[in-house]
Scaffold this active site. Structure first.
Site, PDB file in Angstrom:
ATOM      1  N   CYS A 164       0.976  -1.361  -0.036  1.00  0.00           N
ATOM      2  CA  CYS A 164      -0.085   0.008   0.046  1.00  0.00           C
ATOM      3  C   CYS A 164       0.860   1.276   0.023  1.00  0.00           C
ATOM      4  O   CYS A 164       0.502   2.185  -0.200  1.00  0.00           O
ATOM      5  CB  CYS A 164      -1.044  -0.030   1.356  1.00  0.00           C
ATOM      6  SG  CYS A 164      -2.039  -1.234   1.170  1.00  0.00           S
TER       7      CYS A 164
ATOM      8  N   HIS B 203      -1.581   7.087   4.578  1.00  0.00           N
ATOM      9  CA  HIS B 203      -2.423   5.823   3.953  1.00  0.00           C
ATOM     10  C   HIS B 203      -3.746   5.521   4.855  1.00  0.00           C
ATOM     11  O   HIS B 203      -3.638   5.538   6.227  1.00  0.00           O
ATOM     12  CB  HIS B 203      -1.434   4.586   3.973  1.00  0.00           C
ATOM     13  CG  HIS B 203      -2.232   3.372   3.502  1.00  0.00           C
ATOM     14  ND1 HIS B 203      -3.421   3.582   2.446  1.00  0.00           N
ATOM     15  CD2 HIS B 203      -2.299   2.154   4.031  1.00  0.00           C
ATOM     16  CE1 HIS B 203      -3.575   2.218   2.235  1.00  0.00           C
ATOM     17  NE2 HIS B 203      -3.190   1.270   3.181  1.00  0.00           N
TER      18      HIS B 203
ATOM     19  N   ASN C  34     -10.088   1.311   3.038  1.00  0.00           N
ATOM     20  CA  ASN C  34      -8.564   1.110   2.562  1.00  0.00           C
ATOM     21  C   ASN C  34      -8.549   0.722   1.057  1.00  0.00           C
ATOM     22  O   ASN C  34      -8.807  -0.366   0.490  1.00  0.00           O
ATOM     23  CB  ASN C  34      -7.957   0.024   3.190  1.00  0.00           C
ATOM     24  CG  ASN C  34      -6.499  -0.209   2.883  1.00  0.00           C
ATOM     25  OD1 ASN C  34      -5.918   0.318   1.957  1.00  0.00           O
ATOM     26  ND2 ASN C  34      -5.824  -0.867   3.761  1.00  0.00           N
TER      27      ASN C  34
HETATM   28  N1  COA Z   1     -17.182  -7.984  12.775  1.00  0.00           N
HETATM   29  C1  COA Z   1     -17.262  -8.437  13.878  1.00  0.00           C
HETATM   30  N2  COA Z   1     -16.219  -9.107  14.672  1.00  0.00           N
HETATM   31  C2  COA Z   1     -15.192  -8.982  14.062  1.00  0.00           C
HETATM   32  C3  COA Z   1     -14.687  -8.630  12.920  1.00  0.00           C
HETATM   33  C4  COA Z   1     -15.627  -8.263  12.118  1.00  0.00           C
HETATM   34  N3  COA Z   1     -15.894  -7.480  10.900  1.00  0.00           N
HETATM   35  N4  COA Z   1     -13.471  -8.938  12.424  1.00  0.00           N
HETATM   36  C5  COA Z   1     -13.066  -9.624  13.550  1.00  0.00           C
HETATM   37  N5  COA Z   1     -13.874  -9.622  14.418  1.00  0.00           N
HETATM   38  C6  COA Z   1     -13.609 -10.232  15.768  1.00  0.00           C
HETATM   39  C7  COA Z   1     -12.560 -11.096  15.891  1.00  0.00           C
HETATM   40  O1  COA Z   1     -12.861 -12.431  15.431  1.00  0.00           O
HETATM   41  C8  COA Z   1     -12.087 -11.136  17.574  1.00  0.00           C
HETATM   42  O2  COA Z   1     -13.160 -11.985  17.935  1.00  0.00           O
HETATM   43  P1  COA Z   1     -12.681 -13.039  19.171  1.00  0.00           P
HETATM   44  O3  COA Z   1     -12.217 -12.218  20.250  1.00  0.00           O
HETATM   45  O4  COA Z   1     -13.915 -13.813  19.574  1.00  0.00           O
HETATM   46  O5  COA Z   1     -11.458 -13.790  18.570  1.00  0.00           O
HETATM   47  C9  COA Z   1     -12.590  -9.726  17.859  1.00  0.00           C
HETATM   48  O6  COA Z   1     -13.506  -9.420  16.804  1.00  0.00           O
HETATM   49  C10 COA Z   1     -11.585  -8.701  18.030  1.00  0.00           C
HETATM   50  O7  COA Z   1     -10.678  -8.970  16.937  1.00  0.00           O
HETATM   51  P2  COA Z   1      -9.331  -8.272  16.885  1.00  0.00           P
HETATM   52  O8  COA Z   1      -8.485  -8.829  15.811  1.00  0.00           O
HETATM   53  O9  COA Z   1      -8.599  -8.063  18.349  1.00  0.00           O
HETATM   54  O10 COA Z   1      -9.709  -6.789  16.782  1.00  0.00           O
HETATM   55  P3  COA Z   1      -8.792  -5.457  16.448  1.00  0.00           P
HETATM   56  O11 COA Z   1      -9.173  -4.610  17.506  1.00  0.00           O
HETATM   57  O12 COA Z   1      -7.256  -5.959  16.282  1.00  0.00           O
HETATM   58  O13 COA Z   1      -9.126  -4.738  15.076  1.00  0.00           O
HETATM   59  C11 COA Z   1      -8.459  -4.880  12.658  1.00  0.00           C
HETATM   60  C12 COA Z   1      -8.840  -5.700  13.928  1.00  0.00           C
HETATM   61  C13 COA Z   1      -8.114  -5.869  11.357  1.00  0.00           C
HETATM   62  C14 COA Z   1      -9.587  -3.810  12.122  1.00  0.00           C
HETATM   63  C15 COA Z   1      -7.297  -4.261  13.072  1.00  0.00           C
HETATM   64  O14 COA Z   1      -6.454  -5.064  13.776  1.00  0.00           O
HETATM   65  C16 COA Z   1      -6.453  -3.625  11.926  1.00  0.00           C
HETATM   66  O15 COA Z   1      -6.768  -2.352  11.549  1.00  0.00           O
HETATM   67  N6  COA Z   1      -5.195  -4.031  11.761  1.00  0.00           N
HETATM   68  C17 COA Z   1      -4.447  -3.398  10.502  1.00  0.00           C
HETATM   69  C18 COA Z   1      -4.818  -3.943   9.309  1.00  0.00           C
HETATM   70  C19 COA Z   1      -4.316  -3.232   8.095  1.00  0.00           C
HETATM   71  O16 COA Z   1      -3.979  -2.096   8.053  1.00  0.00           O
HETATM   72  N7  COA Z   1      -4.376  -3.866   6.948  1.00  0.00           N
HETATM   73  C20 COA Z   1      -3.912  -3.034   5.741  1.00  0.00           C
HETATM   74  C21 COA Z   1      -2.433  -3.025   5.752  1.00  0.00           C
HETATM   75  S1  COA Z   1      -2.016  -2.005   4.287  1.00  0.00           S
END
Ligand code: COA
Length: 335
Positions: free
Chosen positions: A122, A262, A292
């Site tokens: 990205c 980004h 994104n």
């Molecule tokens: N809806 C509902 N629940 C969801 C979900 C969704 N869309 N996606 C994940 N969950 C759940 C998970 O399964 C997890 O459940 P569990 O606790 O029972 O296992 C819970 O929500 C928490 O998930 P977690 O991974 O701890 O959430 P988070 O606060 O870390 O947020 C992201 C997840 C992906 C939003 C975050 O980590 C993020 O943005 N990371 C960077 C990603 C990124 O930048 N990618 C592109 C790079 S260019």
């Protein structure tokens, strides 16, 4: 320390045109909740995203890039024939061979213009802009078209709520021209950390693991992501690169008028704001509407800023991104 307005750009150039294209189809969080175990509330609070644009099955990323480029060329009052180099930042090419850039060149009628695709996750647009600047600085070209176009909606697993809710499709483009004067690139920091290679991958479909019935059955052609690891790395990387680019430019962070990060997650942007002690009103955010869009994210946000008349001549902009690889970087420029 010299005043920011008196620092000479080390690459004098002008971004003479900016354009963006978002496919018309809009997908809301509530739409996603119709077929996924998710909710508008979860997506909004964890990511800041409310809607994203999705490419229709009849469209291709090259078409998005062409439309964005046409707008950038119109703003720059340039014809396609004026362009001496086309750089296209994208993660998933139109076809493995010959990629995306030749399709865009063909669509724009660039018959003799050299072109290349750039893959740097990205951060691809920031890398491509820095490379265009280097080509201009060395006199290899005078005018370049830099495009970010991406349709990751085609490569996310729509059953995987942890990834598919994050991405949207779109394209953005800029015309960059050699121009002696105060405008131009003041600082560049490009970085890589291949120890983070596993954080974001599409395993199958390349040479290492060619597409097969088995890779399709096991979903290996879909985007896989380690969200938490990426989150932490993203904040650190964009902060480090922005500080380094500011040092190279001889600027303080307080000299920057606009930061365009980004757009991966609103919480990542907020953490970056906190880490760099940036005034939030100087940080451009449109993730709520477009999600994104990968390599298109920064030029789409830049186009909005310019279209809204917010960027004034002489202002200092920092464009910062991170992504797969992990590649990251910041370009600081004076408008
Ligand atoms: N809806 C509902 N629940 C969801 C979900 C969704 N869309 N996606 C994940 N969950 C759940 C998970 O399964 C997890 O459940 P569990 O606790 O029972 O296992 C819970 O929500 C928490 O998930 P977690 O991974 O701890 O959430 P988070 O606060 O870390 O947020 C992201 C997840 C992906 C939003 C975050 O980590 C993020 O943005 N990371 C960077 C990603 C990124 O930048 N990618 C592109 C790079 S260019």
């Amino acid at each position: 320390m010299p005043r920011p307005r008196t620092i000479k750009p080390f690459i004098p150039l002008r971004i003479s045109g900016v354009g963006a294209y978002l496919p018309p189809k809009l997908l809301t969080n509530d739409d996603l909740a119709q077929f996924l175990d998710t909710s508008d509330e979860w997506i909004r609070t964890r990511t800041g995203i409310r809607t994203r644009h999705i490419l229709s099955p009849e469209e291709v990323p090259a078409e998005m890039g062409i439309r964005a480029a046409e707008k950038a060329l119109a703003m720059a009052k340039r014809n396609p024939a004026d362009i001496e180099f086309l750089l296209v930042a994208t993660n998933m090419p139109e076809e493995p061979i010959p990629g995306t850039a030749p399709y865009i060149a063909q669509g724009l009628g660039l018959e003799k213009t050299p072109f290349a695709d750039i893959t740097a996750g990205c951060a691809g647009f920031v890398y491509a802009l820095a490379l265009a600047g280097a080509l201009i600085q060395t006199g290899v070209v005078g005018k370049a078209l830099v495009i970010g176009t991406e349709a990751l909606s085609r490569f996310v697993n729509w059953q995987d709520r942890a990834t598919c809710v994050l991405f949207g499709d779109g394209a953005g483009a800029v015309v960059v021209e050699a121009a002696p004067g105060p405008a131009g690139i003041l600082g560049v920091a490009l970085r890589g950390d291949a120890t983070k290679l596993d954080l974001l991958r599409i395993e199958a479909g390349g040479v290492r693991l060619p597409a097969s019935a088995e890779t399709v059955r096991t979903g290996k052609h879909f985007l896989q992501m380690e969200g938490k690891g990426l989150f932490r790395a993203a904040v650190r990387m964009m902060a480090e690169a922005t500080r380094a680019a500011a040092v190279q430019a001889g600027l303080r962070l307080t000299d920057i008028d606009w930061v365009i990060p980004h757009q991966a997650n609103l919480r990542i942007i907020e953490a970056l704001v906190k880490r760099l002690r940036l005034p939030p009103e100087k940080v451009v955010v449109n993730i709520d509407r477009v999600a994104n869009t990968s390599t298109a994210s920064i030029p789409i946000a830049l186009e909005e800023l310019v279209r809204d008349g917010k960027v004034e001549s002489g202002q200092i902009l920092a464009l910062t991104a991170f992504g797969a690889g992990a590649c990251y970087g910041t370009v600081i420029l004076r408008w």
